[in-house]
Design an enzyme around this catalytic site. Structure first.
Site, PDB file in Angstrom:
ATOM      1  N   ASP A  18       0.880  -1.162   0.000  1.00  0.00           N
ATOM      2  CA  ASP A  18       0.000   0.000   0.000  1.00  0.00           C
ATOM      3  C   ASP A  18       0.924   1.220   0.000  1.00  0.00           C
ATOM      4  O   ASP A  18       1.433   1.605   1.053  1.00  0.00           O
ATOM      5  CB  ASP A  18      -0.900  -0.009   1.240  1.00  0.00           C
ATOM      6  CG  ASP A  18      -1.815   1.201   1.303  1.00  0.00           C
ATOM      7  OD1 ASP A  18      -2.193   1.724   0.240  1.00  0.00           O
ATOM      8  OD2 ASP A  18      -2.146   1.628   2.427  1.00  0.00           O
ATOM      9  N   GLU A  78      -1.256  -1.387  -4.670  1.00  0.00           N
ATOM     10  CA  GLU A  78      -2.476  -0.621  -4.847  1.00  0.00           C
ATOM     11  C   GLU A  78      -2.130   0.588  -5.702  1.00  0.00           C
ATOM     12  O   GLU A  78      -1.162   1.298  -5.428  1.00  0.00           O
ATOM     13  CB  GLU A  78      -3.049  -0.182  -3.504  1.00  0.00           C
ATOM     14  CG  GLU A  78      -4.402   0.473  -3.644  1.00  0.00           C
ATOM     15  CD  GLU A  78      -5.072   0.711  -2.316  1.00  0.00           C
ATOM     16  OE1 GLU A  78      -5.816  -0.188  -1.876  1.00  0.00           O
ATOM     17  OE2 GLU A  78      -4.834   1.769  -1.726  1.00  0.00           O
ATOM     18  N   ASP A 151      -2.549   0.837   7.270  1.00  0.00           N
ATOM     19  CA  ASP A 151      -1.834   0.717   5.998  1.00  0.00           C
ATOM     20  C   ASP A 151      -1.313  -0.713   5.830  1.00  0.00           C
ATOM     21  O   ASP A 151      -1.226  -1.225   4.720  1.00  0.00           O
ATOM     22  CB  ASP A 151      -0.665   1.712   5.952  1.00  0.00           C
ATOM     23  CG  ASP A 151      -1.112   3.134   6.200  1.00  0.00           C
ATOM     24  OD1 ASP A 151      -1.363   3.856   5.230  1.00  0.00           O
ATOM     25  OD2 ASP A 151      -1.238   3.515   7.381  1.00  0.00           O
TER      26      ASP A 151
END
Length: 191
Positions: A18, A78, A151
């Site tokens: 992420d 992501e 996260d």
């Protein structure tokens, strides 16, 4: 044991990332056939570095270390969320690019997923909150407790999304790291 059964039992490791410029989450899962389990997850703290170039170096170094330690078969990231602040988007894109470069340098396949696709894959709702994603991961991966910074669970969600969609998305760098990436992206080469 037939060939199909052997293929199903093959183990693989997926690293989910992420991207972030203040906190970058990472999560690793081990996949055996259709089952999966947690290997490790955490965050890279970058807030203490005021220089953006130094943050990028720290991202590269930490992701490279994780790649060396776990030797994942795939890296899933992501994709940046498109917001109003162009400068933030540029910095986030650089952070993602550095993480991608670390994987490509080690000739590890990389795949990007839109945030909504990740949330949809894990919770069934593309508009789920970070907390909803984390709670679902707690169930799916038998987590005892959730981390303080979500996260890390977002990164685990990206890894699981990749497992759920593997073979149905285009992966970059599968066969040759930088050479493969450049051959698949000829418009990025200056002549």
């Amino acid at each position: 044991m037939g060939k199909e059964a052997k293929i199903q039992q093959k183990e693989k490791i997926i690293l989910g990332i992420d991207p972030g410029t203040t906190v970058m989450g990472y999560g690793l899962i081990l996949v055996r056939g259709n089952s999966y389990s947690l290997l490790q997850f955490g965050v890279i703290h970058l807030k203490k570095y005021s220089d953006h170039a130094l943050k990028l170096k720290k991202i590269f170094d930490k992701i490279s270390g994780i790649l060396d330690e776990f030797s994942p078969d795939a890296v899933a990231l992501e994709a940046p969320f498109y917001g109003q602040n162009v400068q933030s988007m540029l910095k986030l894109g650089r952070a993602q690019g550095v993480a991608m470069a670390a994987a490509l340098a080690k000739e590890i396949a990389i795949t990007e997923y839109a945030p909504k696709k990740v949330k949809q894959s894990v919770t069934g709702n593309g508009n789920a909150s970070k907390v909803q994603v984390a709670e679902m991961l707690k169930t799916l991966l038998n987590l005892q407790e959730l981390p303080q910074l979500l996260d890390a669970t977002d990164a685990l969600a990206v890894a699981l999304c990749h497992h759920f969609h593997e073979g149905r998305v285009q992966t970059r760098g599968r066969s040759g790291g930088w050479k493969s990436f450049l051959s698949e992206n000829p418009d990025r080469i200056k002549k």
